[in-house]
Design a protein around this motif. Structure first.
Motif, PDB file in Angstrom:
ATOM      1  N   GLN A 499       0.852  -1.212   0.000  1.00 25.27           N
ATOM      2  CA  GLN A 499       0.000   0.000   0.000  1.00 25.27           C
ATOM      3  C   GLN A 499       0.884   1.258   0.000  1.00 25.27           C
ATOM      4  OE1 GLN A 499      -3.447   0.015   0.170  1.00 25.27           O
ATOM      5  NE2 GLN A 499      -3.572   2.256   0.166  1.00 25.27           N
ATOM      6  N   ALA A 500       1.948   1.234   0.788  1.00 26.95           N
ATOM      7  CA  ALA A 500       2.858   2.390   0.834  1.00 26.95           C
ATOM      8  C   ALA A 500       3.514   2.595  -0.528  1.00 26.95           C
ATOM      9  CB  ALA A 500       3.920   2.173   1.913  1.00 26.95           C
ATOM     10  N   ALA A 501       3.934   1.497  -1.149  1.00 22.84           N
ATOM     11  CA  ALA A 501       4.574   1.612  -2.475  1.00 22.84           C
ATOM     12  C   ALA A 501       3.594   2.204  -3.492  1.00 22.84           C
ATOM     13  CB  ALA A 501       5.061   0.237  -2.931  1.00 22.84           C
ATOM     14  N   LEU A 502       2.327   1.798  -3.379  1.00 20.78           N
ATOM     15  CA  LEU A 502       1.308   2.322  -4.292  1.00 20.78           C
ATOM     16  C   LEU A 502       1.120   3.830  -4.083  1.00 20.78           C
ATOM     17  CD1 LEU A 502      -0.809   1.468  -6.424  1.00 20.78           C
ATOM     18  CD2 LEU A 502      -2.440   1.172  -4.538  1.00 20.78           C
ATOM     19  N   SER A 503       1.102   4.256  -2.826  1.00 18.61           N
ATOM     20  CA  SER A 503       0.957   5.691  -2.536  1.00 18.61           C
ATOM     21  C   SER A 503       2.139   6.481  -3.110  1.00 18.61           C
ATOM     22  CB  SER A 503       0.878   5.938  -1.027  1.00 18.61           C
ATOM     23  OG  SER A 503      -0.339   5.461  -0.539  1.00 18.61           O
ATOM     24  N   LEU A 504       3.345   5.935  -2.954  1.00 15.73           N
ATOM     25  CA  LEU A 504       4.530   6.631  -3.479  1.00 15.73           C
ATOM     26  C   LEU A 504       4.473   6.700  -5.010  1.00 15.73           C
ATOM     27  CD1 LEU A 504       7.387   5.322  -1.145  1.00 15.73           C
ATOM     28  CD2 LEU A 504       6.204   7.523  -1.060  1.00 15.73           C
ATOM     29  N   GLN A 505       3.962   5.618  -5.591  1.00 16.66           N
ATOM     30  CA  GLN A 505       3.832   5.616  -7.061  1.00 16.66           C
ATOM     31  C   GLN A 505       2.803   6.660  -7.503  1.00 16.66           C
ATOM     32  OE1 GLN A 505       2.827   1.720  -8.638  1.00 16.66           O
ATOM     33  NE2 GLN A 505       2.077   2.697 -10.511  1.00 16.66           N
ATOM     34  N   LYS A 506       1.678   6.705  -6.799  1.00 17.05           N
ATOM     35  CA  LYS A 506       0.638   7.699  -7.130  1.00 17.05           C
ATOM     36  C   LYS A 506       1.183   9.123  -6.928  1.00 17.05           C
ATOM     37  CE  LYS A 506      -3.663   5.176  -6.353  1.00 17.05           C
ATOM     38  NZ  LYS A 506      -4.798   4.981  -5.462  1.00 17.05           N
ATOM     39  N   MET A 507       1.971   9.280  -5.872  1.00 15.81           N
ATOM     40  CA  MET A 507       2.583  10.601  -5.622  1.00 15.81           C
ATOM     41  C   MET A 507       3.436  11.005  -6.824  1.00 15.81           C
ATOM     42  SD  MET A 507       5.294  11.594  -2.623  1.00 15.81           S
ATOM     43  CE  MET A 507       6.744  10.834  -3.343  1.00 15.81           C
ATOM     44  N   ALA A 508       4.261  10.051  -7.297  1.00 12.42           N
ATOM     45  CA  ALA A 508       5.149  10.357  -8.429  1.00 12.42           C
ATOM     46  C   ALA A 508       4.332  10.660  -9.691  1.00 12.42           C
ATOM     47  CB  ALA A 508       6.093   9.188  -8.669  1.00 12.42           C
ATOM     48  N   GLU A 509       3.172  10.010  -9.828  1.00 13.03           N
ATOM     49  CA  GLU A 509       2.328  10.236 -11.017  1.00 13.03           C
ATOM     50  C   GLU A 509       1.423  11.454 -10.854  1.00 13.03           C
ATOM     51  OE1 GLU A 509       0.193   6.558 -11.480  1.00 13.03           O
ATOM     52  OE2 GLU A 509       2.024   5.437 -11.889  1.00 13.03           O
ATOM     53  N   GLY A 510       1.437  12.079  -9.668  1.00 12.80           N
ATOM     54  CA  GLY A 510       0.623  13.273  -9.438  1.00 12.80           C
ATOM     55  C   GLY A 510      -0.846  12.974  -9.222  1.00 12.80           C
TER      56      GLY A 510
END
Ligand code: FAD
Ligand code: DLZ
Ligand code: SF4
Length: 512
Positions: A499-510
């Motif tokens: 879940q944390a990795a997904l949030s970081l990925q979403k953060m990077a994608e804006g």
């Protein structure tokens, strides 16, 4: 001996050492608005307007008292755009035989001044800044040989030194040094901020606003409405308003956060203190007088005085004690780029969006928003420490590196390896939910750890701790944290990290 005396934007106090012994027949005081300082980070337009207007008012006050002033405006045709250029130009044109300055608050500017000492061809005297309450030597002596530099013990020394909130028997007023346990309540339902002052714009301020609009509209932040105090008289009105109407409740809601309420019971005095319009000792003494006159309770007054006599001086001590090496630290190797939502782009995280909105509109957010929302997110997500520091330096009207850096790198990001904070100020959505009404307005749920609607702070919190397990597992101040993690099943642990990795990925994608 014709002396050129320099006053910087954060030295707007009549008591500046560089103004003492001034010979009105021979000396010139110079203040200059320079592009290099306004742009080295993209300062908030309100911050630039506040400083330029305060500088111009201060210069007008000096002139009115018979002092010869050389005031360089940003758009003066011959403005070279830098401190060094302006000092060289002035020394040459005025045929100055010596230069007198007060030590700057930032290492970067001291470095420049050391260059003037070498290259200007006239003697340069750099005087100590007597407005601060602890000298560099006093702080260094206090720090000498200590394994941990805890603010609380430094603060007690300062209370003794200035006899603030002390009893005649040498004990602290009320018997305790610190009343924090009575402070920091969550917000009450429907809580609003008490009314604040709004200062009328003078002709000087109107000119400055037009200049800032022309030159810095592309910087993050709204310029108008502009309501800041820009003179000492107005800053004293702010102090009086705070002490009379707000101080009595200061401690109680110091950590509370309420949507649409940027100020609550905070003083809003930092910009005036840091620019020199108010002096730290007079502010502490005025707060103490309110306690002695039974106009404010001890927990509120002690809590407030601790921020200034304790934290503010301690932070300055840390900065000068460890610079320049301190500025290169990044203990947790935090390197993720700063997401655009720090500059106002959309995010679904209401707490972050609201703190950034307050920052955009007021060049202000209060300590807990800085520490536990924007700072906490940056810590958990591992955002690049230099980028985060540059953001804090740019967006707040009270920000100068001496105070911004230890607070950001040390307190918020644990990037100094534990000098300022003995454990990281890492918190999950649970803390934010308890201390604010933000979560009620958010599409995420602070009670969920995984899944589409789970609050990103929750999984990021655990992921942060596990990423840095070797640093924190044995931290005495975090005894139960890892035992809780250890009790999670391996499946749960895996799901949290995914879940944390997904949030970081979403953060990077804006799209977080
Ligand atoms: P109040 O809550 O009313 O506090 C009273 C006064 O105490 C302040 O005016 C300030 O002078 C002093 N004070 C309180 N806490 C601190 C502290 N930690 N360090 C130094 N002084 C303190 N403060 C700045 O002045 N400039 C900065 O650039 C700055 N950057 C920060 C960055 C981060 C990440 C964090 C967590 C804190 C930062 N602070 C900074 C400290 C603090 O948040 C602000 O001083 C405070 O929010 C200013 O609002 P106020 O005047 O209403 O403060
Ligand atoms: C922050 C700032 C800005 C925006 N502009 C000026 C300026 O034009 N002239 C000036 O004297 N100082 C300015 N400052 C403050 C400096 O960047 C710096 O923080 C102080 O000189 C302290 O070292
Ligand atoms: Fe912030 Fe999480 Fe609360 Fe949303 S649910 S406001 S992201 S703490």
């Amino acid at each position: 001996m014709t002396a050129l005396r320099i006053i910087l934007a954060d030295q707007l106090s009549e008591s500046m050492p560089s103004l003492q012994g001034l010979d009105t027949a021979q000396d010139t005081v110079m203040l200059c608005e320079v592009m290099e300082e306004a742009r080295y980070v993209p300062h908030h337009p309100k911050k630039i307007a506040f400083l330029f207007s305060a500088m111009r008012h201060f210069a007008a006050g000096l002139e009115a008292s018979g002092v010869r002033v050389r005031y360089i405006k940003l758009d003066d045709a011959s403005n070279t755009g830098s401190f060094t250029g302006e000092v060289q130009r002035a020394a040459k044109e005025l045929k100055s035989s010596r230069l007198i300055v007060t030590e700057p608050s930032e290492y970067r500017v001291l470095d420049m001044m050391n260059g003037w000492q070498k290259n200007l061809g006239i003697p340069v005297e750099i005087l100590s800044d007597t407005r601060f309450l602890a000298t560099h030597a006093e702080f260094d002596a206090w720090a000498q040989g200590k394994k941990q530099l805890r603010m609380e013990f430094f603060y007690r020394e300062m209370r003794r030194k200035y006899a603030i909130l002390m009893q005649p028997d040498g004990k602290p007023s009320g018997g305790e040094w610190n009343y924090d346990k009575e402070n920091r309540k969550p917000p009450k339902v429907g809580m609003t901020s008490p009314p604040r002052l709004s200062h009328k714009k003078s002709a000087i301020t109107k000119d400055v606003l037009a200049l800032v609009k022309d030159n810095f509209s592309h910087h993050f932040g709204t310029l108008e409405p502009f309501y800041y105090a820009v003179t000492r008289k107005q800053a004293l009105m702010e102090l009086d308003h705070f002490v009379t109407h707000i101080l009595p409740h200061f401690g109680d809601y110091q950590d509370a956060m309420v949507a649409g309420e940027p100020y609550l019971y905070h003083s809003l005095l930092s910009s005036y203190l840091n620019a020199g319009l108010l002096l730290p000792l007079e502010v502490c003494q005025k707060a103490e007088a309110a306690y002695r006159a039974s106009k404010a309770p001890l927990n509120a007054v002690e809590g407030f005085i601790r921020q200034i006599l304790g934290w503010r001086e301690y932070i300055r001590g840390i900065y000068w004690h460890f610079m320049p090496e301190y500025g290169q630290r990044n203990t947790l190797n935090a390197t993720h780029p700063l997401p655009d939502f720090y500059w106002g782009a959309n995010t679904h995280m209401f707490c972050v969006a609201e703190s950034v909105r307050h920052t955009r509109d007021h060049a202000y957010s209060h300590h807990i928003q800085r520490l536990m929302i924007t700072g906490n997110f940056a810590l958990l997500a591992g955002l690049d420490v230099k980028a985060v520091q540059a953001w804090y330096l740019a967006v707040y009207s009270d920000a100068y590196e001496w105070v911004e850096m230890p607070n950001t790198l040390g307190m918020a990001l644990f990037g100094d390896g534990g000098v300022v904070a003995s454990k990281p100020y890492a918190a999950s959505g649970k803390y934010i939910h308890r201390m604010s009404n933000y979560c009620e307005k958010c599409t995420f749920n602070p009670d969920e750890m995984t899944g589409e609607t789970a609050c990103p702070f929750n999984a990021l919190y655990w992921d942060f701790l596990v990423r840095h397990e070797e640093k924190f597992r044995r931290n005495q101040r975090m005894p139960y944290v890892f035992s809780t993690w250890d009790k999670f099943t391996p499946e749960k642990q895996k799901a949290i990290r995914a879940q944390a990795a997904l949030s970081l990925q979403k953060m990077a994608e804006g799209i977080l």
